[in-house]
Design a protein around this motif. Structure first.
Motif, PDB file in Angstrom:
ATOM      1  N   ALA A  31     -58.997  54.839   6.650  1.00 47.17           N
ATOM      2  CA  ALA A  31     -60.461  54.872   6.725  1.00 47.17           C
ATOM      3  C   ALA A  31     -60.948  54.035   7.908  1.00 47.17           C
ATOM      4  O   ALA A  31     -61.857  54.444   8.643  1.00 47.17           O
ATOM      5  CB  ALA A  31     -61.073  54.366   5.421  1.00 47.17           C
ATOM      6  N   MET A  32     -60.328  52.886   8.112  1.00 48.34           N
ATOM      7  CA  MET A  32     -60.708  52.018   9.229  1.00 48.34           C
ATOM      8  C   MET A  32     -60.348  52.656  10.568  1.00 48.34           C
ATOM      9  O   MET A  32     -61.134  52.608  11.519  1.00 48.34           O
ATOM     10  CB  MET A  32     -60.035  50.653   9.079  1.00 48.34           C
ATOM     11  N   LEU A  33     -59.169  53.257  10.651  1.00 53.23           N
ATOM     12  CA  LEU A  33     -58.751  53.917  11.891  1.00 53.23           C
ATOM     13  C   LEU A  33     -59.657  55.104  12.209  1.00 53.23           C
ATOM     14  O   LEU A  33     -60.029  55.316  13.375  1.00 53.23           O
ATOM     15  CB  LEU A  33     -57.298  54.369  11.786  1.00 53.23           C
ATOM     16  N   ASP A  34     -60.006  55.874  11.190  1.00 52.49           N
ATOM     17  CA  ASP A  34     -60.914  57.001  11.406  1.00 52.49           C
ATOM     18  C   ASP A  34     -62.278  56.515  11.895  1.00 52.49           C
ATOM     19  O   ASP A  34     -62.880  57.115  12.787  1.00 52.49           O
ATOM     20  CB  ASP A  34     -61.069  57.836  10.133  1.00 52.49           C
ATOM     21  N   ALA A  35     -62.755  55.419  11.321  1.00 55.72           N
ATOM     22  CA  ALA A  35     -64.042  54.857  11.749  1.00 55.72           C
ATOM     23  C   ALA A  35     -63.961  54.340  13.182  1.00 55.72           C
ATOM     24  O   ALA A  35     -64.897  54.542  13.972  1.00 55.72           O
ATOM     25  CB  ALA A  35     -64.469  53.738  10.799  1.00 55.72           C
ATOM     26  N   LEU A  36     -62.869  53.691  13.535  1.00 52.54           N
ATOM     27  CA  LEU A  36     -62.681  53.247  14.918  1.00 52.54           C
ATOM     28  C   LEU A  36     -62.709  54.437  15.868  1.00 52.54           C
ATOM     29  O   LEU A  36     -63.354  54.400  16.918  1.00 52.54           O
ATOM     30  CB  LEU A  36     -61.350  52.500  15.070  1.00 52.54           C
ATOM     31  N   GLY A  37     -62.007  55.491  15.497  1.00 53.61           N
ATOM     32  CA  GLY A  37     -61.977  56.694  16.318  1.00 53.61           C
ATOM     33  C   GLY A  37     -63.335  57.355  16.446  1.00 53.61           C
ATOM     34  O   GLY A  37     -63.631  57.992  17.456  1.00 53.61           O
ATOM     35  N   ALA A  38     -64.164  57.189  15.420  1.00 57.80           N
ATOM     36  CA  ALA A  38     -65.505  57.780  15.424  1.00 57.80           C
ATOM     37  C   ALA A  38     -66.531  56.916  16.145  1.00 57.80           C
ATOM     38  O   ALA A  38     -67.686  57.314  16.275  1.00 57.80           O
ATOM     39  CB  ALA A  38     -65.954  58.049  13.999  1.00 57.80           C
ATOM     40  N   GLY A  39     -66.120  55.729  16.590  1.00 54.97           N
ATOM     41  CA  GLY A  39     -67.041  54.896  17.374  1.00 54.97           C
ATOM     42  C   GLY A  39     -67.472  53.592  16.745  1.00 54.97           C
ATOM     43  O   GLY A  39     -68.181  52.804  17.373  1.00 54.97           O
ATOM     44  N   GLU A  40     -67.090  53.322  15.508  1.00 53.26           N
ATOM     45  CA  GLU A  40     -67.472  52.062  14.861  1.00 53.26           C
ATOM     46  C   GLU A  40     -66.679  50.916  15.494  1.00 53.26           C
ATOM     47  O   GLU A  40     -65.471  51.008  15.653  1.00 53.26           O
ATOM     48  CB  GLU A  40     -67.198  52.115  13.367  1.00 53.26           C
ATOM     49  N   ARG A  41     -67.354  49.828  15.851  1.00 52.56           N
ATOM     50  CA  ARG A  41     -66.674  48.690  16.478  1.00 52.56           C
ATOM     51  C   ARG A  41     -66.883  47.374  15.729  1.00 52.56           C
ATOM     52  O   ARG A  41     -66.230  46.388  16.017  1.00 52.56           O
ATOM     53  CB  ARG A  41     -67.149  48.497  17.931  1.00 52.56           C
ATOM     54  N   SER A  42     -67.789  47.335  14.770  1.00 54.16           N
ATOM     55  CA  SER A  42     -68.080  46.103  14.040  1.00 54.16           C
ATOM     56  C   SER A  42     -66.938  45.754  13.095  1.00 54.16           C
ATOM     57  O   SER A  42     -66.648  46.508  12.153  1.00 54.16           O
ATOM     58  CB  SER A  42     -69.368  46.262  13.232  1.00 54.16           C
ATOM     59  N   PRO A  43     -66.278  44.602  13.303  1.00 54.79           N
ATOM     60  CA  PRO A  43     -65.192  44.204  12.409  1.00 54.79           C
ATOM     61  C   PRO A  43     -65.646  44.095  10.951  1.00 54.79           C
ATOM     62  O   PRO A  43     -64.896  44.456  10.041  1.00 54.79           O
ATOM     63  CB  PRO A  43     -64.747  42.846  12.952  1.00 54.79           C
ATOM     64  N   GLN A  44     -66.870  43.634  10.729  1.00 57.28           N
ATOM     65  CA  GLN A  44     -67.380  43.497   9.363  1.00 57.28           C
ATOM     66  C   GLN A  44     -67.539  44.861   8.698  1.00 57.28           C
ATOM     67  O   GLN A  44     -67.126  45.058   7.556  1.00 57.28           O
ATOM     68  CB  GLN A  44     -68.715  42.743   9.348  1.00 57.28           C
ATOM     69  N   VAL A  45     -68.112  45.801   9.410  1.00 60.40           N
ATOM     70  CA  VAL A  45     -68.301  47.162   8.864  1.00 60.40           C
ATOM     71  C   VAL A  45     -66.937  47.797   8.597  1.00 60.40           C
ATOM     72  O   VAL A  45     -66.725  48.410   7.549  1.00 60.40           O
ATOM     73  CB  VAL A  45     -69.137  48.026   9.836  1.00 60.40           C
TER      74      VAL A  45
END
Length: 92
Positions: A31-45
Protein backbone atom coordinates in the motif's frame (compact mmCIF):
# COMPACT_ATOMS: atom_id res chain seq x y z
CA UNK A 1 15.54 -11.10 -7.69
CA UNK A 2 13.13 -8.32 -8.70
CA UNK A 3 12.14 -7.92 -5.06
CA UNK A 4 15.79 -7.43 -4.01
CA UNK A 5 16.29 -4.99 -6.88
CA UNK A 6 13.32 -2.96 -5.66
CA UNK A 7 14.64 -3.01 -2.09
CA UNK A 8 18.09 -1.80 -3.19
CA UNK A 9 16.48 0.90 -5.30
CA UNK A 10 14.42 2.14 -2.33
CA UNK A 11 17.51 2.19 -0.15
CA UNK A 12 19.26 4.36 -2.76
CA UNK A 13 16.54 6.97 -2.11
CA UNK A 14 17.16 6.74 1.65
CA UNK A 15 13.88 4.88 2.28
CA UNK A 16 14.60 2.07 4.74
CA UNK A 17 11.44 0.00 4.52
CA UNK A 18 13.26 -3.23 5.34
CA UNK A 19 14.16 -1.80 8.76
CA UNK A 20 10.50 -1.83 9.80
CA UNK A 21 8.81 -4.47 7.65
CA UNK A 22 9.84 -8.08 7.18
CA UNK A 23 8.01 -8.39 3.84
CA UNK A 24 8.62 -5.66 1.29
CA UNK A 25 5.56 -6.79 -0.65
CA UNK A 26 3.21 -7.44 2.28
CA UNK A 27 -0.17 -5.71 2.47
CA UNK A 28 1.05 -2.62 4.37
CA UNK A 29 4.29 -2.28 2.43
CA UNK A 30 2.55 -2.68 -0.91
CA UNK A 31 0.00 0.00 0.00
CA UNK A 32 2.86 2.37 0.84
CA UNK A 33 4.75 1.53 -2.36
CA UNK A 34 1.63 2.04 -4.46
CA UNK A 35 1.05 5.41 -2.78
CA UNK A 36 4.66 6.42 -3.42
CA UNK A 37 4.25 5.46 -7.06
CA UNK A 38 1.05 7.49 -7.23
CA UNK A 39 2.80 10.63 -5.98
CA UNK A 40 2.37 10.62 -2.20
CA UNK A 41 5.54 11.87 -0.47
CA UNK A 42 4.46 12.60 3.12
CA UNK A 43 6.09 10.07 5.47
CA UNK A 44 3.22 10.52 7.94
CA UNK A 45 0.53 9.84 5.33
CA UNK A 46 2.47 6.83 4.03
CA UNK A 47 2.97 5.43 7.55
CA UNK A 48 -0.76 5.73 8.24
CA UNK A 49 -1.33 3.14 5.48
CA UNK A 50 0.06 0.49 7.85
CA UNK A 51 -2.31 -2.35 8.67
CA UNK A 52 -2.60 -4.68 11.66
CA UNK A 53 0.53 -5.14 13.78
CA UNK A 54 2.48 -2.61 11.69
CA UNK A 55 0.30 0.20 13.09
CA UNK A 56 2.30 -0.07 16.31
CA UNK A 57 5.39 0.87 14.30
CA UNK A 58 4.06 4.14 12.85
CA UNK A 59 6.75 6.35 14.48
CA UNK A 60 9.48 4.06 13.10
CA UNK A 61 7.75 3.98 9.73
CA UNK A 62 7.69 7.77 9.53
CA UNK A 63 11.45 7.81 10.07
CA UNK A 64 12.02 4.95 7.60
CA UNK A 65 9.88 6.65 4.95
CA UNK A 66 11.74 9.95 5.15
CA UNK A 67 14.01 10.15 2.14
CA UNK A 68 14.61 11.81 -1.18
CA UNK A 69 11.99 10.19 -3.39
CA UNK A 70 11.21 12.20 -6.54
CA UNK A 71 8.95 11.69 -9.56
CA UNK A 72 11.56 9.75 -11.52
CA UNK A 73 11.91 7.41 -8.52
CA UNK A 74 8.13 6.93 -8.54
CA UNK A 75 8.27 5.96 -12.22
CA UNK A 76 10.97 3.35 -11.58
CA UNK A 77 9.10 2.06 -8.53
CA UNK A 78 5.91 1.63 -10.58
CA UNK A 79 7.86 -0.21 -13.29
CA UNK A 80 9.44 -2.56 -10.74
CA UNK A 81 6.08 -3.29 -9.09
CA UNK A 82 4.50 -4.01 -12.48
CA UNK A 83 7.33 -6.41 -13.28
CA UNK A 84 6.90 -8.18 -9.92
CA UNK A 85 3.14 -8.44 -10.52
CA UNK A 86 3.71 -9.90 -14.00
CA UNK A 87 6.13 -12.50 -12.66
CA UNK A 88 3.69 -13.40 -9.88
CA UNK A 89 0.93 -13.88 -12.44
CA UNK A 90 3.15 -16.14 -14.55
CA UNK A 91 3.88 -18.32 -11.54
CA UNK A 92 0.21 -18.66 -10.59
Amino acid sequence: MAKQRLEKFLESTDLKRSATASDLLGVSSRAMLDALGAGERSPQVLAELAKGRMRAKIPELVEALTGRFAEHHAFICRMQLERIDQMSNWIE
